[in-house]
Design an enzyme around this catalytic site. Structure first.
Site, PDB file in Angstrom:
ATOM      1  N   CYS A  42       0.840  -1.196   0.000  1.00 61.44           N
ATOM      2  CA  CYS A  42       0.000   0.000   0.000  1.00 61.44           C
ATOM      3  C   CYS A  42       0.878   1.250   0.000  1.00 61.44           C
ATOM      4  O   CYS A  42       1.985   1.263   0.533  1.00 61.44           O
ATOM      5  CB  CYS A  42      -0.903  -0.018   1.242  1.00 61.44           C
ATOM      6  SG  CYS A  42      -2.057   1.372   1.327  1.00 61.44           S
ATOM      7  N   ASP A  44       0.414   3.815   1.724  1.00 62.13           N
ATOM      8  CA  ASP A  44       0.367   4.429   3.055  1.00 62.13           C
ATOM      9  C   ASP A  44       1.779   4.776   3.528  1.00 62.13           C
ATOM     10  O   ASP A  44       2.682   3.929   3.500  1.00 62.13           O
ATOM     11  CB  ASP A  44      -0.300   3.466   4.042  1.00 62.13           C
ATOM     12  CG  ASP A  44      -0.659   4.134   5.366  1.00 62.13           C
ATOM     13  OD1 ASP A  44       0.262   4.622   6.036  1.00 62.13           O
ATOM     14  OD2 ASP A  44      -1.847   4.143   5.732  1.00 62.13           O
ATOM     15  N   ARG A  46       3.038   5.077   6.294  1.00 63.10           N
ATOM     16  CA  ARG A  46       3.523   4.386   7.505  1.00 63.10           C
ATOM     17  C   ARG A  46       4.025   2.980   7.211  1.00 63.10           C
ATOM     18  O   ARG A  46       4.577   2.317   8.103  1.00 63.10           O
ATOM     19  CB  ARG A  46       2.388   4.309   8.538  1.00 63.10           C
ATOM     20  CG  ARG A  46       1.840   5.655   8.969  1.00 63.10           C
ATOM     21  CD  ARG A  46       0.519   5.494   9.700  1.00 63.10           C
ATOM     22  NE  ARG A  46      -0.519   4.962   8.825  1.00 63.10           N
ATOM     23  CZ  ARG A  46      -1.762   4.681   9.219  1.00 63.10           C
ATOM     24  NH1 ARG A  46      -2.094   4.862  10.491  1.00 63.10           N
ATOM     25  NH2 ARG A  46      -2.645   4.213   8.354  1.00 63.10           N
ATOM     26  N   HIS A  98      -2.317  -3.838   5.153  1.00 64.11           N
ATOM     27  CA  HIS A  98      -2.122  -3.454   6.556  1.00 64.11           C
ATOM     28  C   HIS A  98      -3.469  -3.136   7.187  1.00 64.11           C
ATOM     29  O   HIS A  98      -4.374  -2.615   6.542  1.00 64.11           O
ATOM     30  CB  HIS A  98      -1.174  -2.249   6.675  1.00 64.11           C
ATOM     31  CG  HIS A  98      -1.700  -0.982   6.070  1.00 64.11           C
ATOM     32  ND1 HIS A  98      -2.334  -0.003   6.814  1.00 64.11           N
ATOM     33  CD2 HIS A  98      -1.702  -0.540   4.792  1.00 64.11           C
ATOM     34  CE1 HIS A  98      -2.681   0.995   6.026  1.00 64.11           C
ATOM     35  NE2 HIS A  98      -2.314   0.698   4.782  1.00 64.11           N
ATOM     36  N   CYS A 101      -6.299   0.153   6.937  1.00 65.09           N
ATOM     37  CA  CYS A 101      -6.049   0.694   5.588  1.00 65.09           C
ATOM     38  C   CYS A 101      -7.147   1.685   5.200  1.00 65.09           C
ATOM     39  O   CYS A 101      -8.329   1.342   5.157  1.00 65.09           O
ATOM     40  CB  CYS A 101      -5.989  -0.437   4.573  1.00 65.09           C
ATOM     41  SG  CYS A 101      -5.680   0.105   2.872  1.00 65.09           S
TER      42      CYS A 101
END
Length: 235
Positions: A42, A44, A46, A98, A101
Site C-alpha cells: 500500500c 500508506d 507508515r 495493513h 487501511c
C-alpha cells in the site's frame, strides 16, 4: 515533521553512516540489482517495505499503490510484475496489506470519491465475493481487518492469474506468491499462509495462460520440472 531542507542533510547522514559500516556500500548500491523479492504494498506513508522487512537496498523490488491492488488493466502493476518475474528472476512475490487501511475503509463508504471510484470498486468486489463471512462480523473494526486480509488474498490470486507468473513457475519452480498483513499497532508482519499450489490448481482450468498445465495431477512442482527437463534433453 522533517522539513524539505532537512531531507538532504538526512540523505548525507545516511550515506556517511552506511559507508562507515560498509566501505563498499556505494559500490554495491550502484551494481545491478538482483532481488529475490517483489513486494506489492500500500502507498500508506507508515508502511515502507524495506524498513518493515529489515532488508537492505537491492534486496526487494517494490510496487506500491492505494490498498495494494493488482488489477489486470493497470499497466503499472502489470509491468512491474512482468519485469520482476521475467527479467529480475524474483523467487517470491509478496502482496502486503495493513490493518487500518484507509483505502479499504474508503471503498466501503457510501460516498462519491471521484476518480478513485473505479479503483476502489475492486475492493467492493472483494466484499461482494466474501459478504456472507464479513456480514457475520458485528464489530466494524474487526470486519474491516478481515476485509484487509481477504483483499490481500484476492490480489495474490490476481498475481497468480498472470501469464508471466504461470510460465516462469512452470519453467523454474518459482516464484511463489505470499500474502502478508502489517499490524500498525504491534509493528509485526502476519503471514496469511496462503496455499499457493492449491490456489494455482484451483484457478488453472479457467486462468491457465501457459502452453501446458502447471503440473500433472499428483506431481509436485519439482517432479514436473524434472520431467520437463528430461523431455527437453531427449529432443
Amino acid at each position: 515533521m522533517i522539513t524539505y531542507d532537512q531531507i538532504f542533510e538526512k540523505n548525507r547522514q545516511w550515506v556517511a553512516n552506511n559507508q562507515a559500516s560498509n566501505a563498499n556500500f556505494l559500490e554495491h548500491l550502484a551494481a545491478d540489482q538482483k532481488p529475490d523479492y517483489l513486494y506489492i504494498g500500500c502507498s500508506d506513508s507508515r508502511v515502507t517495505a524495506e524498513e518493515l522487512m529489515g532488508v537492505a537496498p537491492g534486496e526487494v523490488f517494490v510496487h506500491r499503490n492505494i490498498a495494494n491492488m493488482v488489477i489486470n488493466i493497470d499497466l503499472n502493476a502489470m509491468s512491474v510484475i512482468e519485469y520482476a518475474v521475467a527479467h529480475l528472476g524474483v523467487k517470491h512475490i509478496v502482496v502486503c496489506g495493513h490493518y487500518g487501511c484507509g483505502g479499504v475503509k474508503a471503498a466501503m463508504q457510501a460516498k462519491d470519491l471521484g476518480i478513485m471510484n473505479p479503483w476502489l470498486r475492486n475492493i467492493r468486489d472483494v466484499y461482494r465475493l466474501h459478504h456472507t463471512e464479513l456480514d457475520k462480523i458485528e464489530d466494524t473494526t474487526l470486519r474491516y481487518d478481515r476485509l484487509v486480509e481477504l483483499n490481500v488474498q484476492e490480489q495474490c490470486v490476481n498475481v497468480i492469474k498472470t501469464a508471466v507468473l504461470q510460465q516462469m513457475y512452470l519453467k523454474n519452480g518459482y516464484p511463489t506468491v505470499h500474502g502478508w498483513v502489517f499490524d500498525l499497532k504491534t509493528g509485526l508482519l502476519k503471514d496469511l499462509k496462503l496455499d499457493f499450489e492449491h490456489i494455482l490448481h484451483d484457478i488453472q482450468e479457467i486462468y491457465n495462460l501457459s502452453d501446458q498445465p502447471m503440473y500433472a495431477e499428483g506431481n509436485s512442482p519439482a517432479q514436473e520440472i524434472g520431467q520437463l527437463a528430461k523431455t527437453d534433453a531427449q529432443r
